[in-house]
Write a protein that holds these residues in place. Structure first.
Motif, PDB file in Angstrom:
ATOM      1  N   TRP A  20      -5.409   2.143  -1.144  1.00  0.00           N
ATOM      2  CA  TRP A  20      -6.102   2.375  -2.419  1.00  0.00           C
ATOM      3  C   TRP A  20      -7.190   3.419  -2.293  1.00  0.00           C
TER       4      TRP A  20
ATOM      5  N   GLY B 116       0.816  -1.212   0.000  1.00  0.00           N
ATOM      6  CA  GLY B 116       0.000   0.000   0.000  1.00  0.00           C
ATOM      7  C   GLY B 116       0.846   1.256   0.000  1.00  0.00           C
TER       8      GLY B 116
ATOM      9  N   LEU C 284      -6.141  -5.339  -4.282  1.00  0.00           N
ATOM     10  CA  LEU C 284      -6.429  -3.942  -4.600  1.00  0.00           C
ATOM     11  C   LEU C 284      -5.158  -3.093  -4.616  1.00  0.00           C
ATOM     12  N   GLN C 285      -4.249  -3.336  -3.685  1.00  0.00           N
ATOM     13  CA  GLN C 285      -2.972  -2.607  -3.722  1.00  0.00           C
ATOM     14  C   GLN C 285      -2.209  -2.969  -4.996  1.00  0.00           C
TER      15      GLN C 285
ATOM     16  N   VAL D 137      -5.677   6.708  -2.944  1.00  0.00           N
ATOM     17  CA  VAL D 137      -5.382   6.820  -4.372  1.00  0.00           C
ATOM     18  C   VAL D 137      -6.646   7.170  -5.147  1.00  0.00           C
ATOM     19  N   TRP D 138      -7.720   6.448  -4.907  1.00  0.00           N
ATOM     20  CA  TRP D 138      -8.942   6.661  -5.683  1.00  0.00           C
ATOM     21  C   TRP D 138      -9.569   8.022  -5.404  1.00  0.00           C
TER      22      TRP D 138
ATOM     23  N   GLN E 104     -16.119   3.094  -6.784  1.00  0.00           N
ATOM     24  CA  GLN E 104     -15.014   2.668  -7.643  1.00  0.00           C
ATOM     25  C   GLN E 104     -15.480   1.642  -8.661  1.00  0.00           C
TER      26      GLN E 104
ATOM     27  N   ASN F  14      -3.595  -1.247  -8.107  1.00  0.00           N
ATOM     28  CA  ASN F  14      -3.252   0.171  -8.100  1.00  0.00           C
ATOM     29  C   ASN F  14      -1.804   0.381  -8.533  1.00  0.00           C
TER      30      ASN F  14
ATOM     31  N   SER G 212       2.205   1.827  -3.406  1.00  0.00           N
ATOM     32  CA  SER G 212       1.252   2.452  -4.335  1.00  0.00           C
ATOM     33  C   SER G 212       1.190   3.961  -4.136  1.00  0.00           C
TER      34      SER G 212
END
Length: 605
Positions: A334, A56, A132-133, A337-338, A247, A136, A59
């Motif tokens: 994430w 994470g 998910l990490q 990030v999103w 998302q 990304n 990312s």
């Protein structure tokens, strides 16, 4: 005392590009100082929820490099990615893990706790989080990661997806947020796979959502919601599910994610008072999430046109996960990030459309449960919960320990606005211990400052009173303070009572105890495993406001009248079938219309 996890409203956190760049810059400096020779970016104190944390942070470094091209970052990204691929990808079955469908699959997964067999039950969500990490990092890898590392990460992501959807039972914790997160991971992974394989993964993800999540939605307060830890909605995880739905819609464009997100958003909007406090849930009834919920509340708040960002979040985790020393933890990175990538602005004004399960105007709100009994009243910055008497919870008339609020038939609702007033009339058929059907009519009227509640029922024998709420908490800046009294007036005699007995099944508002703590004390299992909503239902008595009948009620009726908020003594008079006069309004409750809903006329005075 203050509630520990309900702090400031999330839409009060600045979210300009410059602010996000500053957040990422802080992460960069912490990460570069922490990076070990092996490439590990985990916080030194991390123990559980560890499987996705180093990746994470990787990312976030990749996102920072894409935005600012800091020359120190490419090497840190490559080294930390290599660490995850080498040290945090497990392929041997974790001893004791109970949810495998295929043993010795050799498919990669992430561990909740590193030691073999230490806490295997958390491996399914930890693998969702690691997937998910990974996707990304793949999205942000351009110019940072060479083909060999990228291919290795794609292969691990492919394996994570197969472990989640083939080697294990899907969604073993019955946690909607985890399941929708898995679907999002598949949708994002599909874009990095060869065309035919990518389309297959995408279709599998959409099918899983349709058949394993959407088909099992739970009805509450008129809304179909993704199931969460065996219940309908959880104050911590519900808004996180909303972020995953946002998302999913952003990535796939599939209309079902927008429809289900809109439904969940409107449900949250009807629950939340103006101040953003709320409680209730099958996992953490009072714990609120932080940065994990920003995307969903912002994205769907704009879609439905309401200020969902008033949700009081855990702003200690306002930007990203942190450890007690304030150091960055990559868990759930994430979501940061999103929310940076999505440019939807906060919608900051309330919706003006009436909602069946809510009354809201100015600084006053009432959230109603599925039976149209208040689940939460807010006035003058003070929150009132349903009180308990003789194991019954709610607001309503009480006679000899019996609470008249559980409907035995259709509940009728009428909304009216006039002259700066907003009102809701709720009519319920209720059967008492004497087996007699009575009609309880509850009128809620607000001018945006105070809330007048008038409750009428066919005359009861004995000495009834109105159970008028448990004073529980109050706004205090960016905190919510526990309180033991409110600001209430009544037309009849009003008293604030407290349990005469002691024990976990009696809640005294004067004790330094939160509702969640009391609920877990009553639950079958401890915090983190038990259901606080189920535990709270075992509560026998609580502190409560009790209001005796108002004088001068029409013949054949008991009428109770209370006001929440400022205003001094409450003076109420009645006439006719049921005309209510107060210092602020006159309300005329009339006969039923052609559809069986009582008429209501409202005039400001």
């Amino acid at each position: 005392m203050h509630l520990p996890r309900q702090l400031g409203s999330l839409h009060d956190l600045p979210d300009t590009p410059e602010v996000y760049d500053a957040v990422l810059a802080d992460v960069v400096e912490q990460a570069l100082a922490r990076l070990t020779p092996e490439g590990n970016l985990e916080h030194p104190d991390v123990d559980d929820d560890i499987g996705d944390t180093s990746l994470g942070v990787t990312s976030l470094l990749a996102l920072a490099w894409q935005r600012g091209k800091d020359p120190r970052l490419p090497e840190a990204v490559r080294r930390s990615l290599a660490f995850h691929l080498r040290e945090r990808v497990h392929t041997e079955d974790n001893p004791g893990y109970p949810n495998l469908k295929v043993r010795d699959s050799r498919l990669p997964y992430a561990r909740y706790v590193l030691a073999a067999g230490a806490h295997p039950i958390g491996d399914w969500p930890s693998t969702v989080w690691a997937l998910l990490q990974a996707v990304n990092v793949l999205d942000l890898a351009e110019g940072l990661v060479d083909d060999e590392q990228r291919s290795a990460l794609v292969e691990v992501g492919r394996g994570y997806w197969r472990w989640l959807t083939e080697a294990t039972f899907f969604n073993p914790q019955e946690a909607g947020n985890q399941a929708i997160g898995c679907v999002v991971g598949g949708l994002m992974l599909a874009r990095h796979l060869p065309a035919a394989e990518g389309e297959s993964v995408r279709e599998r993800a959409l099918t899983l959502y349709t058949e394993e999540i959407r088909a099992h939605r739970v009805l509450d307060r008129g809304a179909l919601l993704p199931p969460e830890h065996g219940g309908a909605y959880d104050n911590n995880y519900g808004p996180i599910s909303l972020s995953f739905l946002a998302q999913a819609h952003r990535i796939s464009g599939a209309q079902m994610f927008a429809e289900d997100g809109d439904a969940l958003a409107r449900y949250i909007d009807a629950r939340l008072p103006n101040g953003g406090f709320d409680n209730g849930g099958p996992r953490y009834s009072e714990q609120h999430s932080g940065f994990e919920s920003v995307l969903g509340l912002r994205y769907f708040g704009a879609r439905i046109g309401s200020d969902l960002g008033r949700y009081r979040g855990d702003t200690g985790w306002g930007r990203h996960a942190v450890k007690p020393d304030g150091g960055v933890d990559g868990h759930f990175a994430w979501m940061l990030v999103w929310q940076i990538q999505d440019t939807t602005p906060w919608h900051r004004t309330p919706s003006t459309a009436p909602a069946r399960h809510q009354l809201r105007a100015g600084s006053v709100s009432v959230a109603f449960d599925h039976r149209m009994t208040p689940a939460l009243i807010e006035a003058a910055g003070i929150y009132y919960l349903p009180a308990a008497v003789n194991r019954q919870h709610g607001f309503g008339p009480v006679l000899d320990g019996f609470l008249f609020c559980r409907p035995m038939g259709e509940v009728r609702v009428r909304d009216v606005s006039a002259d700066g007033l907003t009102a809701k009339l709720v009519s319920k058929p209720v059967v008492g211990r004497d087996h007699v059907l009575r009609h309880v009519r509850s009128l809620y009227v607000t001018d945006g400052t105070g809330l007048w509640v008038t409750v009428a029922v066919e005359r009861l024998g004995g000495t009834p009173y109105l159970l008028a709420g448990l004073p529980y908490a109050a706004d205090e800046g960016d905190r919510v303070r526990r309180v033991a009294e409110g600001e209430v007036a009544a037309a009849g005699v009003l008293r604030l009572t407290h349990p005469t007995e002691q024990g976990v099944d009696h809640f005294d508002a004067r004790a330094e105890l939160t509702q969640e703590q009391a609920a877990f004390a009553l639950a079958a299992d401890p915090r983190g495993y038990g259901d606080p909503d189920e535990g709270w239902r075992h509560l026998v008595t609580s502190s409560a406001y009790e209001a005796e009948p108002a004088p001068g009620a029409p013949e054949g009726l008991h009428v109770f009248a209370v006001r929440y908020g400022p205003g001094g003594d409450l003076r109420v008079s009645f006439e006719g079938g049921l005309t209510v006069h107060t210092e602020a309004f006159t309300a005329v409750i009339g006969a039923e219309d052609a559809h069986g809903v009582p008429e209501l006329a409202l005039i400001a005075t």
